[in-house]
Design an enzyme around this catalytic site. Structure first.
Site, PDB file in Angstrom:
ATOM      1  N   GLU A 144     -13.976 -18.103 -13.686  1.00  0.00           N
ATOM      2  CA  GLU A 144     -14.508 -17.418 -15.057  1.00  0.00           C
ATOM      3  C   GLU A 144     -14.293 -16.013 -15.038  1.00  0.00           C
ATOM      4  O   GLU A 144     -14.397 -15.207 -14.037  1.00  0.00           O
ATOM      5  CB  GLU A 144     -15.987 -17.612 -14.581  1.00  0.00           C
ATOM      6  CG  GLU A 144     -16.534 -19.219 -14.819  1.00  0.00           C
ATOM      7  CD  GLU A 144     -17.964 -19.517 -14.467  1.00  0.00           C
ATOM      8  OE1 GLU A 144     -18.737 -18.545 -14.054  1.00  0.00           O
ATOM      9  OE2 GLU A 144     -18.515 -20.642 -15.196  1.00  0.00           O
ATOM     10  N   THR A 175     -14.145 -31.220  -4.301  1.00  0.00           N
ATOM     11  CA  THR A 175     -14.387 -30.080  -5.019  1.00  0.00           C
ATOM     12  C   THR A 175     -13.990 -30.292  -6.300  1.00  0.00           C
ATOM     13  O   THR A 175     -13.025 -31.111  -6.731  1.00  0.00           O
ATOM     14  CB  THR A 175     -13.093 -29.133  -4.367  1.00  0.00           C
ATOM     15  OG1 THR A 175     -12.756 -28.174  -5.378  1.00  0.00           O
ATOM     16  CG2 THR A 175     -11.871 -30.120  -4.035  1.00  0.00           C
ATOM     17  N   THR A 182     -16.158 -27.322 -18.882  1.00  0.00           N
ATOM     18  CA  THR A 182     -17.341 -26.584 -19.143  1.00  0.00           C
ATOM     19  C   THR A 182     -17.227 -25.263 -19.689  1.00  0.00           C
ATOM     20  O   THR A 182     -16.691 -24.945 -20.737  1.00  0.00           O
ATOM     21  CB  THR A 182     -18.224 -26.572 -18.025  1.00  0.00           C
ATOM     22  OG1 THR A 182     -17.460 -26.144 -16.819  1.00  0.00           O
ATOM     23  CG2 THR A 182     -18.967 -28.157 -17.730  1.00  0.00           C
ATOM     24  N   LYS A 233     -11.304 -30.043 -13.801  1.00  0.00           N
ATOM     25  CA  LYS A 233     -11.863 -29.202 -14.520  1.00  0.00           C
ATOM     26  C   LYS A 233     -12.577 -28.055 -13.161  1.00  0.00           C
ATOM     27  O   LYS A 233     -12.816 -28.643 -12.328  1.00  0.00           O
ATOM     28  CB  LYS A 233     -13.277 -29.564 -15.402  1.00  0.00           C
ATOM     29  CG  LYS A 233     -14.179 -30.143 -14.687  1.00  0.00           C
ATOM     30  CD  LYS A 233     -15.289 -29.451 -14.198  1.00  0.00           C
ATOM     31  CE  LYS A 233     -15.675 -28.597 -15.054  1.00  0.00           C
ATOM     32  NZ  LYS A 233     -16.917 -27.579 -14.428  1.00  0.00           N
ATOM     33  N   ASN A 247     -21.973 -15.175 -16.649  1.00  0.00           N
ATOM     34  CA  ASN A 247     -22.753 -15.660 -15.703  1.00  0.00           C
ATOM     35  C   ASN A 247     -24.310 -14.754 -15.773  1.00  0.00           C
ATOM     36  O   ASN A 247     -25.316 -15.195 -15.222  1.00  0.00           O
ATOM     37  CB  ASN A 247     -22.450 -15.610 -14.342  1.00  0.00           C
ATOM     38  CG  ASN A 247     -21.403 -16.680 -14.011  1.00  0.00           C
ATOM     39  OD1 ASN A 247     -21.835 -17.982 -14.324  1.00  0.00           O
ATOM     40  ND2 ASN A 247     -20.210 -16.302 -13.688  1.00  0.00           N
TER      41      ASN A 247
END
Lengths: 431, 431
Positions: free
Chosen positions: B305, B220, B176, B202, B426
């Site tokens: 991220e 997880t 993603t 991922k 985000n």
């Protein structure tokens, strides 16, 4: 421009411009620079902040019969001034508080405690109160020793600044990354007569009070509340505990409990109006105090480091602990906070945080409402007007309501968003 | 450039370039595109991601006697595929997993479960395995229904991509916000013979596994582990549980447990080498699996991220629960994470998070060491070479060691920093 003219020109935002706080009818806002009768306050630049801004302040009641109450952080790494308050101050009879900003005097060991004693003694001399009736508070960088020459300079120069109408000078001297002074003064019409109630606070970062009962009292941020009502120390403690639980205890900027959080309520009786326990006076006074502290708490969140937009989440369900854990999980989620910053309803991230907080393996019945729109029911996405919701979450305050299994309990948390300015402030500067 | 040439050109970073993970002597890294004997995998673009990137993959074992083990999120809002895995899959005998990215199929209710069943059935047909031996996983946006036409397209077109050397096609299809595919294949020399062990995973955001015992298994991220060793389902479960507890359970990007976390271990025995319980083979295999999953876990944090720099914190003290709570408090503190991003040692923020985690009122004896420099002892700042420490925390990995009261227990957590890119990703995009 003279200091007086500069001070008069400072804009002090209202604490009562949020839809989440209402000023009771019996209270009215007056000039926040003015303190209740018998109090003086002020601040000076003692040379602690490298910027040269004011960084040293005192607030003092000139009445011998002054009573007080206090709350402190539950941190296991309490700053030196917190340790000194707990061991060397009569917390039921505080007449003065001496405060510095620019240095937290935390993780400074015995030498740090010596500096806090020295601050206490110097302030006692400066304002003519006994040492054990002078409380100490600090805020700023952790792990650096205070310069005792700055303390001496602060204590000797602040004396001539201590004035009944100089609450702003004091409020400015306690600011760190705050963008504006947080303060208000109320005239409160009690059944037995009018009293004055004022408060000054600082916040910005490292904001997330922890609950604590009487044996291990907790507090949050630096907040100073003064009144000329006559209140016993015991009632002051009750009133402060209740008001803190419903205000400072309900906010989070970054989920970080500080080493220095301290809240003081000082009552000197100079109005001649006595507030007795279990009286209508006490009830009326409590409602004014609650509104004042809730206004301060929301203002702290609104001025959270880098904050742009603030949220209020209400979680209802079967038991208080689960509601509280769920509300904190939502309010402290960086995914929810960045979405709030971006003006994005993104309720999926709320569902995710609720799922994490409950952690039952699920699926559980969870309802999510944002600004009155029920976006998910029983854990499942609803159809709704996306454009209308996008518009609704673009305002300065966003309301979230979450229903988890069970009934009868609820928890409310106010929180700031997470934006680029938080990262800039905290990644690029040592604060 | 042909698809094959494009795939051959993709750079796949090593999982073993961190000082915190060591590949055992008996294991060697081979081409990560190659799967163990008897496995095929691949991915296609089914039209779920608006970008048109690949978003649908299958991994399958062609051996009837295949065994397996799995772990799932403890979230109370589990995604539809997690619910379907728990209720409609023989988790001890999984032969295939079908996965989509671009849509989490979470908070989608009965219709979402129908789509997950449909994925399961379509994949069963596509790869010739019974339905109850096909597991399902999804990742992406929450609260949006999957398009069943995309599932049909994915299942019908992925068949011709399923190849023994196409682990990369599969790994890319599950990405993603990941910047690079996370995968490796090891040849492991067991006493009884050589086996192959591979994994694809991922991560990126919404990363913070929760512990869970057997009755309420936890997992997880999305991770897929394949081996051609012959292992009973019971031993596979033991091995997976142990390896997950020491790897994925030890990482956090943003403290957010996902609705979709799933980990699968599939063993097909095609190597002819049997790994018996309590054997040297089992011990050797376990050490390879542990290293592989630790490498994957660190890689997930490194590609968290917006992550720039990663940290490892080790807390030692009197009991495991307190060490764990303290390590998480440090690793999840936005103040510590922004300081890590800024290359600022700022140990005061570590002292503050430890104080918050212990919450005893203190003061407690706390020692903090950063990159071998003891910056604070017994809660008090030390003198140290500031320039040397600044230099030490400017690398890609920063090591923190914290000593809290007591002895005999410890907890390790790997974490990413918090920088502008996390906020950009985000706040500006719905992910």
């Amino acid at each position: 421009m003279s200091v007086e003219a500069e001070q008069a020109a400072v804009e002090i935002p209202s604490l009562f411009d949020s839809r989440w706080v209402e000023l009771p009818d019996h209270s009215k806002v007056v000039d926040p620079r003015t303190l209740p009768k018998g109090f003086r306050a002020g601040g000076v630049a003692a040379g602690i902040k490298p910027s040269g801004n004011t960084d040293f302040g005192i607030i003092v009641s000139d009445v011998e019969a002054t009573t007080s109450a206090a709350r402190f952080t539950v941190s296991s790494a309490p700053a030196a001034p917190v340790q000194v308050c707990r061991t060397r101050v009569d917390l039921a009879a505080i007449r003065a508080v001496v405060v510095n900003s620019g240095n937290a005097n935390a993780a400074t060991g015995p030498f740090g405690r010596d500096n806090a004693f020295y601050m206490q003694g110097a302030a006692a001399m400066a304002c003519g109160a006994p040492e054990n009736r002078v409380a100490v508070a600090s805020t700023g960088v952790i792990g650096v020793q205070l310069d005792s020459r700055a303390i001496a300079k602060g204590a000797s120069t602040v004396v001539r600044e201590l004035k009944p109408d100089n609450a702003l000078g004091f409020a400015q001297a306690i600011m760190t990354t705050d963008l504006w002074p947080k303060m208000a003064t109320l005239k409160v019409e009690l059944p037995s007569g009018e009293v004055t109630l004022s408060a000054q606070a600082k916040g910005a970062g490292m904001i997330a009070p922890l609950h604590g009962g009487k044996p291990q009292p907790h507090a949050t941020l630096l907040a100073f509340i003064e009144t000329d009502a006559a209140i016993t120390a015991e009632l002051a403690d009750d009133l402060l505990g209740g008001a803190v639980a419903g205000s400072f205890d309900r906010v989070t900027v970054d989920a970080q409990l500080s080493t220095n959080d301290s809240v003081f309520l000082i009552a000197n009786g100079a109005s001649g109006v006595e507030v007795a326990s279990n009286s209508e006076d006490a009830e009326t006074f409590a409602s004014a105090l609650d509104a004042l502290l809730t206004g301060l708490a929301i203002s702290l969140v609104r001025d959270g480091e880098g904050a742009d937009r603030i949220g209020r989440v209400t979680v209802t369900g079967g038991d208080s602990a689960t509601c509280e854990r769920t509300a904190r999980a939502i309010a402290d989620s960086p995914l929810v906070k960045t979405a709030l910053n971006g003006g994005d309803p993104n309720w999926g991230r709320i569902m995710q945080s609720v799922g994490m907080a409950l952690a039952t393996g699920g699926p559980e019945q969870i309802d999510i409402t944002i600004e009155g729109v029920e976006v998910a029911s029983n854990g499942i996405a609803n159809r709704f007007d996306v454009d209308a919701l996008n518009e609704a979450v673009s305002g300065r305050e966003v309301e979230y309501d979450v229903k988890i299994p069970g009934e009868g309990a609820s928890s409310i948390v106010y929180f700031s968003d997470l934006g680029h300015d938080y990262v800039t402030l905290n990644a690029e500067y040592t604060t």
